[in-house]
Design an enzyme around this catalytic site. Structure first.
Site, PDB file in Angstrom:
ATOM      1  N   ASP A  18       3.266  11.665   8.033  1.00 27.18           N
ATOM      2  CA  ASP A  18       2.154  12.085   7.279  1.00 27.18           C
ATOM      3  C   ASP A  18       2.006  10.906   6.180  1.00 27.18           C
ATOM      4  OD1 ASP A  18       0.668  13.858   5.551  1.00 27.18           O
ATOM      5  OD2 ASP A  18       2.011  13.964   4.342  1.00 27.18           O
ATOM      6  N   ASP A  20      -0.223  10.999   2.739  1.00 27.38           N
ATOM      7  CA  ASP A  20      -0.375  11.626   1.173  1.00 27.38           C
ATOM      8  C   ASP A  20       1.015  12.199   0.886  1.00 27.38           C
ATOM      9  OD1 ASP A  20      -2.965  10.810   1.012  1.00 27.38           O
ATOM     10  OD2 ASP A  20      -3.598  12.707   1.897  1.00 27.38           O
TER      11      ASP A  20
END
Length: 222
Positions: A18, A20
């Site tokens: 991922d 963020d």
């Protein structure tokens, strides 16, 4: 970004992260929202979505709608202030040197993260795109929204492309929309994560550095 050429060395494993609050210390859409004067509103929606209290696609549309009218020039300003999570660039360097394919799968945005990904040696990026017309944000997302299911599909497609078994796939994330890809990986790592992700993860890392994930890549490659 393209797949490795035919005849290249065997792939050791697949590392999918991922972006963020995992690859980056920040939330990209919040950095953009600051330029529109709506960061507080966007942060509230982001937090609820990452806890799993809101549908991700609906929450993303709501956040992007608040950016309507913003000049696209802010994107370069946001790119200049991105802060990679401590240890993550070294983690990628080690993984690449050891024969791992690396990918970022993000509910964030290509316009912000692609340059950093390329400079970091990342092989593949999947993210959302802002709809921009005549140099301004329309308040809409361009194309399909990259949610938890899309992240999982990307992981599975890359595993097929590179013929990597699940046991040699490591996925890292922090929020609810990372659940599916962590469950699909042989090793799912929750990094400083929300409770909804911790409950499905194989490993929980709570330190400051993502280099703490390296021993788990080594273990997956055995």
């Amino acid at each position: 970004m393209t797949a490795a050429a035919s005849g290249s060395p065997a792939v050791t494993g697949l590392l999918v992260s991922d972006v963020d609050s995992t690859f980056l210390t920040q939330e990209v859409i919040e950095l953009v929202a600051e330029h529109a004067g709506v960061r507080d509103q966007v942060e509230e929606i982001t937090t609820a979505a990452m806890r799993g209290e809101l549908d991700f696609a609906q929450s993303l549309r709501a956040r992007v709608a608040l950016l309507e009218g913003l000049d696209e020039s802010v994107l370069e300003q946001v790119r200049q202030v991105l802060v990679p999570t401590p240890g993550v660039l070294e983690l990628v360097r080690r993984a690449k040197a050891d024969g791992w394919i690396t990918a970022l799968v993000s509910g964030g945005f290509h316009e912000v993260i692609d340059e950093l990904a390329a400079n970091s040696g990342i092989d593949h990026v999947l993210a959302n795109r802002f709809e921009i017309v005549d140099g301004h944000f329309t308040g809409k997302v361009s194309g399909p929204i990259i949610d938890g299911a899309a992240k999982r599909r990307m992981l599975e497609e890359l595993a097929t492309t590179y013929d990597v078994p699940a046991a040699r796939i490591v996925a890292m994330g922090d929020g609810a929309n990372d659940r599916e890809m962590l469950q699909a990986a042989g090793t799912g790592i929750a990094f400083r994560a929300k409770p909804t992700l911790r409950e499905v993860a194989d490993v929980a890392l709570d330190g400051e550095s993502l280099l703490d994930a390296w021993p788990h890549l080594l273990a997956a490659a055995r």
